[in-house]
Scaffold this motif. Structure first.
Motif, mmCIF file in Angstrom:
data_model
loop_
_atom_site.group_PDB
_atom_site.id
_atom_site.type_symbol
_atom_site.label_atom_id
_atom_site.label_comp_id
_atom_site.label_asym_id
_atom_site.label_seq_id
_atom_site.Cartn_x
_atom_site.Cartn_y
_atom_site.Cartn_z
ATOM 1 N N ALA A 1 15.640 46.496 -58.101
ATOM 2 C CA ALA A 1 15.251 47.047 -59.451
ATOM 3 C C ALA A 1 15.977 46.458 -60.757
ATOM 4 C CB ALA A 1 15.354 48.674 -59.326
ATOM 5 N N PHE A 2 17.293 45.726 -60.422
ATOM 6 C CA PHE A 2 18.084 45.382 -61.358
ATOM 7 C C PHE A 2 18.945 44.238 -60.796
ATOM 8 C CE2 PHE A 2 22.101 45.349 -63.602
ATOM 9 C CZ PHE A 2 21.736 45.038 -65.030
ATOM 10 N N GLY A 3 19.461 43.349 -61.601
ATOM 11 C CA GLY A 3 20.338 42.340 -61.070
ATOM 12 C C GLY A 3 20.816 41.580 -62.304
ATOM 13 N N ARG A 4 22.140 41.543 -62.351
ATOM 14 C CA ARG A 4 22.743 40.642 -63.552
ATOM 15 C C ARG A 4 23.961 40.683 -63.501
ATOM 16 N NH1 ARG A 4 20.620 38.644 -68.138
ATOM 17 N NH2 ARG A 4 22.012 38.199 -70.020
ATOM 18 N N LEU A 5 24.594 39.353 -64.058
ATOM 19 C CA LEU A 5 25.952 39.427 -64.158
ATOM 20 C C LEU A 5 26.350 40.011 -65.486
ATOM 21 C CD1 LEU A 5 26.684 35.549 -62.994
ATOM 22 C CD2 LEU A 5 27.344 37.544 -61.795
ATOM 23 N N CYS A 6 27.439 40.785 -65.449
ATOM 24 C CA CYS A 6 27.820 41.314 -66.657
ATOM 25 C C CYS A 6 29.422 41.379 -67.061
ATOM 26 C CB CYS A 6 27.531 43.050 -66.782
ATOM 27 S SG CYS A 6 25.785 43.286 -66.351
ATOM 28 N N PRO A 7 29.848 41.380 -68.205
ATOM 29 C CA PRO A 7 31.177 41.275 -68.508
ATOM 30 C C PRO A 7 31.910 42.573 -68.252
ATOM 31 C CG PRO A 7 29.911 41.514 -70.506
ATOM 32 C CD PRO A 7 28.752 41.362 -69.445
ATOM 33 N N VAL A 8 33.117 42.456 -67.382
ATOM 34 C CA VAL A 8 33.882 43.602 -67.173
ATOM 35 C C VAL A 8 35.294 43.617 -67.653
ATOM 36 C CG1 VAL A 8 32.475 44.043 -65.250
ATOM 37 C CG2 VAL A 8 34.535 42.813 -65.073
ATOM 38 N N GLU A 9 36.061 44.584 -67.551
ATOM 39 C CA GLU A 9 37.225 44.606 -68.033
ATOM 40 C C GLU A 9 38.388 43.281 -67.232
ATOM 41 O OE1 GLU A 9 39.816 48.165 -66.959
ATOM 42 O OE2 GLU A 9 39.956 48.540 -69.079
ATOM 43 N N GLY A 10 39.135 42.941 -68.054
ATOM 44 C CA GLY A 10 39.699 41.871 -67.388
ATOM 45 C C GLY A 10 39.348 40.135 -67.802
ATOM 46 N N GLY A 11 38.197 40.230 -68.651
ATOM 47 C CA GLY A 11 37.613 39.129 -69.179
ATOM 48 C C GLY A 11 36.819 38.167 -67.978
ATOM 49 N N ARG A 12 36.226 38.867 -67.241
ATOM 50 C CA ARG A 12 35.469 38.010 -66.267
ATOM 51 C C ARG A 12 34.098 38.811 -65.952
ATOM 52 N NH1 ARG A 12 35.364 40.964 -61.231
ATOM 53 N NH2 ARG A 12 36.650 42.856 -61.192
ATOM 54 N N SER B 1 13.894 58.289 -51.182
ATOM 55 C CA SER B 1 14.366 57.092 -51.687
ATOM 56 C C SER B 1 16.219 57.353 -51.430
ATOM 57 C CB SER B 1 14.149 56.838 -53.263
ATOM 58 O OG SER B 1 12.828 56.132 -53.078
ATOM 59 N N LEU B 2 16.863 55.970 -51.347
ATOM 60 C CA LEU B 2 18.246 55.832 -51.568
ATOM 61 C C LEU B 2 18.271 54.949 -52.538
ATOM 62 C CD1 LEU B 2 19.568 56.036 -47.688
ATOM 63 C CD2 LEU B 2 19.742 58.010 -49.494
ATOM 64 N N TRP B 3 18.959 55.115 -53.516
ATOM 65 C CA TRP B 3 19.245 53.788 -54.671
ATOM 66 C C TRP B 3 20.490 53.280 -54.396
ATOM 67 C CZ3 TRP B 3 15.580 52.685 -58.089
ATOM 68 C CH2 TRP B 3 14.376 53.533 -58.025
ATOM 69 N N GLU B 4 20.948 52.081 -53.816
ATOM 70 C CA GLU B 4 22.034 51.222 -53.759
ATOM 71 C C GLU B 4 22.412 50.551 -54.686
ATOM 72 O OE1 GLU B 4 23.397 48.666 -50.057
ATOM 73 O OE2 GLU B 4 21.298 48.448 -50.351
ATOM 74 N N VAL B 5 23.932 50.575 -55.105
ATOM 75 C CA VAL B 5 24.323 49.745 -56.233
ATOM 76 C C VAL B 5 25.167 48.786 -55.450
ATOM 77 C CG1 VAL B 5 25.804 49.617 -58.108
ATOM 78 C CG2 VAL B 5 24.041 51.597 -57.999
ATOM 79 N N GLU B 6 25.211 47.369 -55.627
ATOM 80 C CA GLU B 6 26.337 46.664 -55.280
ATOM 81 C C GLU B 6 26.750 45.801 -56.268
ATOM 82 O OE1 GLU B 6 24.435 43.727 -52.337
ATOM 83 O OE2 GLU B 6 24.211 45.342 -50.831
ATOM 84 N N HIS B 7 28.028 45.720 -56.346
ATOM 85 C CA HIS B 7 28.725 45.216 -57.587
ATOM 86 C C HIS B 7 30.083 44.471 -57.013
ATOM 87 C CE1 HIS B 7 31.661 48.313 -58.135
ATOM 88 N NE2 HIS B 7 31.151 49.066 -57.519
ATOM 89 N N THR B 8 30.516 43.766 -58.056
ATOM 90 C CA THR B 8 32.057 42.955 -57.760
ATOM 91 C C THR B 8 32.886 43.581 -58.963
ATOM 92 O OG1 THR B 8 31.102 41.154 -58.651
ATOM 93 C CG2 THR B 8 31.037 41.230 -56.469
ATOM 94 N N ALA B 9 32.757 44.623 -59.549
ATOM 95 C CA ALA B 9 33.607 45.442 -60.505
ATOM 96 C C ALA B 9 34.682 46.199 -60.065
ATOM 97 C CB ALA B 9 32.761 46.088 -61.617
ATOM 98 N N THR B 10 35.316 45.384 -59.057
ATOM 99 C CA THR B 10 36.325 46.048 -58.498
ATOM 100 C C THR B 10 37.792 45.407 -58.741
ATOM 101 O OG1 THR B 10 35.804 44.417 -56.616
ATOM 102 C CG2 THR B 10 35.312 46.755 -56.326
#
Length: 258
Positions: free
Chosen positions: A191-202, A222-231
């Motif tokens: 449903a969605f996929g994008r690179l976004c700016p996050v805290e720390g300038g990355r 339905s299960l809605w799964e969010v995968e991200h690297t904003a860790t």
């Protein structure tokens, strides 16, 4: 019958091969216990390169590992090797189904998607200081209409694995898990996929999937799964929610403008 990841040892035993394969996989804990138990009876193995993709900054390969078990049956593991992690080193993932490794490949970051633009309500383009408003517009992007094609493919176990990898405290509870034990077919939509700016300038990758299940009683869940690297360390994280709204709100809360 050697592992193509280690051509220097063509006589590697199956036991050593399995130990190395399971030890390097980031998601080996996600393999069903029944599969791991069957692998302990493996007598011989054969490995082959299934697919390969290389670009200037990203490479990925898929390997098929087939094992001959003591009862005369065969078992296949699919290994994905890629350098899409934060430090660019090779990462290894294991899957029991080819469809699962194909889905994993589709989730690898490939840069901003073309054609995704946004305008302010007054018709002006977004300026650099409008990052937060642009983020909200992108996260609210409607899901494109797609026909649902339910596939009966061990769907109850697929639901169990989706719930098992969720790390958020407010993930669906036991009531939902019990209902999904009746799932006999499912359909997955990105449903969605994008690179976004996050805290720390990355930049961090955000991807949203809907896993829709058809139950034996004819109902749908339905299960809605969010995968991200904003860790904090840029590692991959998975969260699961029962509604699209909750999933999108979670993405917004993870995103921070630079």
């Amino acid at each position: 019958m050697n592992d193509p990841q280690d051509p220097s040892d063509p006589y590697e035993t199956t036991e050593t091969h399995l130990e190395r394969l399971l030890g390097r996989a980031l998601n080996s804990f996600d393999l069903p216990d029944s599969v791991v138990e069957r692998l302990q009876t493996a007598l011989a193995h054969s490995s082959a390169l299934h697919s390969s993709h290389h670009s200037a900054s990203l490479h990925r390969t898929t390997h098929r590992h087939t094992y001959l078990l003591a009862d005369g049956s065969a078992l296949t593991l699919w290994e994905l090797v890629h350098n899409a992690g934060r430090d660019g080193t090779d990462q290894h993932e294991l899957y029991t189904e080819e469809s699962d490794v194909r889905l994993a490949v589709s989730r690898l970051p490939s840069g901003p998607l073309p054609g995704w633009t946004a305008e302010r309500a007054d018709g002006r383009g977004f300026e650099e200081d409008d990052d937060l408003e642009l983020m909200a517009a992108l996260l609210a992007r409607p899901i494109p209409a797609q026909p649902r094609m339910y596939v009966p493919d061990n769907s109850a176990d697929h639901a169990r694995r989706v719930l098992r990898r969720a790390e958020n405290a407010d993930r669906p509870g036991e009531r939902t898990a019990r209902r999904l034990r009746l799932a006999f077919a499912h359909h997955i939509t990105q449903a969605f996929g994008r690179l976004c700016p996050v805290e720390g300038g990355r930049d961090a990758g955000f991807t949203l999937y809907e896993h829709q299940f058809l139950l034996l009683d004819g109902s749908e869940v339905s299960l809605w799964e969010v995968e991200h690297t904003a860790t904090p360390d840029g590692r991959h994280m998975c969260e699961v929610y029962e509604s699209e709204r909750a999933a999108r709100e979670a993405m917004e809360s993870r995103a921070r403008v630079r």
